[in-house]
Design a protein around this motif. Structure first.
Motif, short mmCIF file in Angstrom:
data_model
loop_
_atom_site.label_atom_id
_atom_site.label_comp_id
_atom_site.label_asym_id
_atom_site.label_seq_id
_atom_site.Cartn_x
_atom_site.Cartn_y
_atom_site.Cartn_z
N THR A 225 0.81 -1.21 0.00
CA THR A 225 0.00 0.00 0.00
C THR A 225 0.84 1.26 0.00
OG1 THR A 225 -0.12 -0.04 2.41
CG2 THR A 225 -1.88 -1.13 1.22
N GLU A 226 2.11 1.15 0.44
CA GLU A 226 3.05 2.27 0.43
C GLU A 226 2.64 3.38 1.39
OE1 GLU A 226 3.51 3.56 -3.58
OE2 GLU A 226 4.25 1.63 -4.30
N GLU A 227 1.75 3.09 2.33
CA GLU A 227 1.28 4.06 3.31
C GLU A 227 1.28 3.40 4.69
OE1 GLU A 227 0.49 7.20 3.14
OE2 GLU A 227 0.67 7.49 0.97
N PRO A 228 1.29 4.20 5.75
CA PRO A 228 1.14 3.60 7.08
C PRO A 228 -0.14 2.79 7.17
CG PRO A 228 1.79 5.91 7.27
CD PRO A 228 1.48 5.67 5.83
N ILE A 255 0.41 -0.37 14.43
CA ILE A 255 0.77 0.54 13.34
C ILE A 255 2.00 -0.03 12.65
CG2 ILE A 255 1.50 2.88 12.71
CD1 ILE A 255 0.35 3.87 15.33
N SER A 256 2.06 0.06 11.33
CA SER A 256 3.28 -0.33 10.60
C SER A 256 3.53 0.67 9.48
CB SER A 256 3.16 -1.75 10.03
OG SER A 256 2.02 -1.87 9.20
N ASP A 283 0.15 9.66 16.78
CA ASP A 283 0.84 8.38 16.97
C ASP A 283 1.46 7.91 15.66
OD1 ASP A 283 0.01 8.37 19.61
OD2 ASP A 283 -1.76 7.15 19.20
N ILE A 284 0.70 8.03 14.58
CA ILE A 284 1.19 7.62 13.27
C ILE A 284 2.39 8.47 12.85
CG2 ILE A 284 0.58 7.37 10.82
CD1 ILE A 284 -2.36 7.04 11.80
N GLY A 289 8.16 9.24 12.00
CA GLY A 289 9.37 9.99 12.32
C GLY A 289 10.52 9.07 12.68
N VAL A 290 10.24 8.05 13.48
CA VAL A 290 11.27 7.07 13.83
C VAL A 290 11.74 6.32 12.59
CG1 VAL A 290 11.75 4.98 15.16
CG2 VAL A 290 10.44 6.84 16.20
N ALA A 291 10.80 5.93 11.74
CA ALA A 291 11.16 5.23 10.50
C ALA A 291 12.03 6.11 9.61
CB ALA A 291 9.90 4.80 9.74
#
Length: 424
Positions: A225-228, A255-256, A283-284, A289-291
Motif C-alpha cells: 500500500t506504500e502508506e502507514p 501501526i506499521s 501516533d502515526i 518519524g522514527v522510520a
C-alpha cells in the motif's frame, strides 16, 4: 489509510444508592450518546474498577459509608493525579467545597431537582475530558518529538545499525505504551521480511522469524500500500491475514510503516498491543518519524560502505599500478598522492613524495620539462610527452581532475616504456 475514530468518553459513577447511580447513568448517556457509564456503589468498589479499567472521568457522591467523597478523591489522586473528578453531591456547603478544592477536585456540582442537573453534569464531564485529553495529547506529542530528535542525534554518533534498531523500538514502545515493536528487513529473494530487531516477542524469534511480503501479513500489506497501516482490531481485519508472529502473541491493534521509500523499501517498522486501541494521527506521525531516522541512517551506512569499497578499489589500483606511477598534485604543484609499482625503480616512495612539491622531489632538468605541462593540465589542457629519467624511458600523461573538496587538481600517470634489458 483508515483514519482513527473519535474515542468515546468512559465515565465511572460512584454512589452508594444503586438506584440513583443507575438513573444518573441513564440520563448521562441520553445527554451524550458518546458516553459509556459504569456504576459502583462504594468508594472501595470504585478504586477496584479504576485498577481494572481505564476511565476518562470519575463522578462521585459525597455522603457514602466507609469512605466519603473527599476521602475517595484523595485516594484517586494518589494513583491518578490528573484524572478528571467531579464531586456530585446532595450536600452543599462551603466547607465541603473548600475541602474538595484542596484535595484536587476537577469540578463540584450539587444535586438539584429536575433533569437539567444531568445536562449540566454531562457538559462539565465533556469539557473536562476534552481539556484533559488536549493537555495529555500535547504532553505526549512533546515526548514523542523529543524521542525522535534524541534518536536522530544518537544515529549521528556513528552507532551500528543493530544498536540503532534496538534504540528505535524501545523509543516506539515507550512513546506509545505498546508491548511489541519490531524492525523487519525486506528480503526480495525470499519474498519475506525478517525480524531483524524486536521488543516483547518470544525468545529466539529475533533474527529467525519472518513474515510474508504479501497480503498474508500486515507488514507485507504495508509494502504494497506504500502508506502507514493502522489496525484497530486484527481479529476483524479483512485487508490482510494475521501472520502467526502476531496471532501467537495475541496482538489486536498496531501501526506499521515503511522504512526506506515505497520505490525502494528497506523494510517495515511496526508496533503492536494486545489491547484494542484507536491510534491517533500524532501516533502515526511519531512512528513515521522514527522510520525516517532509520531510513536516513541506513542510507548513510550504505553510502559510507560504497565509499569505503570505492576507496579500497582506488587504493588497490594505485598501489599495484604496473611499471610506472600515478600522482595527484595541487595548484602549488605539491604532490597529494603518489603510488605505483614504478616508484621503487625511481628510488622514490609515497613518504618522500606526498606533501612535497615538484621542485623538492625532482632535479631541475626534470622540473624544467614537467612544470609547464603540469600547469597546462591544471588549466584544463591534457598533456602527453615522453621523458627519460634515471636511465628509463617514460610516457607521461597529465590531465585535469575535478574534485568535490579541493576543486581542480592535476593527475599524472607515467608508464615505463623502456626496452627490456637482456634477461628481462
Amino acid at each position: 489509510m483508515e483514519g482513527p475514530e473519535s474515542p468515546r468518553i468512559s465515565v465511572l459513577h460512584v454512589d452508594d444508592e444503586p438506584g440513583l447511580a443507575e438513573t444518573a447513568a441513564g440520563f448521562l448517556q441520553h445527554e451524550n450518546d458518546g458516553f459509556s457509564v459504569e456504576t459502583a456503589t462504594s468508594a472501595s468498589e470504585g478504586l477496584a474498577r479504576l485498577a481494572e479499567s481505564a476511565f476518562d472521568c470519575v463522578v462521585s457522591d459525597y455522603d457514602m459509608p466507609e469512605m466519603n467523597g473527599i476521602e475517595f478523591l484523595e485516594a484517586v489522586r494518589a494513583s491518578y493525579p490528573d484524572l478528571p473528578f467531579v464531586l456530585f453531591t446532595g450536600k452543599g456547603s462551603e466547607e465541603i467545597a473548600s475541602e474538595a478544592i484542596s484535595a484536587g477536585v476537577s469540578d463540584y456540582l450539587q444535586k438539584r431537582g429536575g433533569t437539567e442537573r444531568y445536562t449540566l453534569l454531562a457538559n462539565r464531564i465533556e469539557n473536562l475530558v476534552a481539556q484533559h485529553r488536549a493537555e495529555a495529547g500535547l504532553q505526549t506529542r512533546v515526548r514523542q518529538q523529543a524521542a525522535v530528535a534524541d534518536l536522530g542525534q544518537y544515529a549521528l554518533t556513528g552507532c551500528d545499525l543493530d544498536t540503532l534498531f534496538e534504540q528505535a523500538i524501545e523509543s516506539v514502545s515507550a512513546g506509545l505504551n505498546t508491548e511489541y515493536s519490531k524492525v523487519l528487513e525486506y528480503r526480495p529473494e525470499n519474498d519475506d521480511l525478517l525480524l531483524r530487531a524486536g521488543i516483547g516477542w518470544q525468545p529466539g524469534l529475533v533474527g529467525e522469524a519472518a513474515v510474508g511480503a504479501g497480503d498474508e501479513s500486515q507488514a507485507g500489506y504495508t509494502l504494497q500500500t506504500e502508506e502507514p497501516v493502522v489496525v484497530e482490531d486484527l481479529r476483524a481485519e479483512t485487508r490482510f491475514s494475521g501472520p502467526p508472529l502476531l496471532l501467537d502473541h495475541d496482538v489486536v491493534s498496531g501501526i506499521s510503516v515503511i522504512i526506506g521509500t515505497p520505490a525502494d523499501p528497506w523494510g517495515v517498522l511496526g508496533t503492536h498491543t494486545s489491547k484494542r486501541r484507536a491510534f491517533t494521527e500524532d501516533d502515526i506521525t511519531f512512528v513515521r518519524g522514527v522510520a525516517n531516522v532509520l531510513t536516513d541512517a541506513i542510507k548513510r551506512e550504505q553510502l559510507e560502505g560504497d565509499l569505503r569499497r570505492a576507496e579500497q578499489r582506488y587504493r588497490a589500483l594505485l598501489e599495484n599500478f604496473p611499471n610506472g606511477g600515478v600522482f595527484m598534485y595541487d595548484n602549488d604543484l605539491r604532490y597529494l598522492v603518489a603510488r605505483g609499482e614504478g616508484l621503487d625503480v625511481l628510488g622514490l616512495s609515497p613518504d618522500n613524495m606526498e606533501g612535497k612539491t615538484l621542485e623538492e622531489v625532482f632535479p631541475p632538468e626534470v622540473v624544467e620539462i614537467q612544470e609547464p605541462r603540469y600547469r597546462a593540465a591544471l588549466d584544463g589542457e591534457k598533456q602527453v610527452w615522453t621523458q627519460e629519467y634515471k636511465g628509463r624511458r617514460y610516457r607521461v600523461y597529465a590531465l585535469p581532475v575535478e574534485t568535490d573538496g579541493e576543486g581542480r587538481v592535476g593527475m599524472v600517470v607515467s608508464q615505463d616504456i623502456s626496452e627490456p634489458s637482456p634477461g628481462e
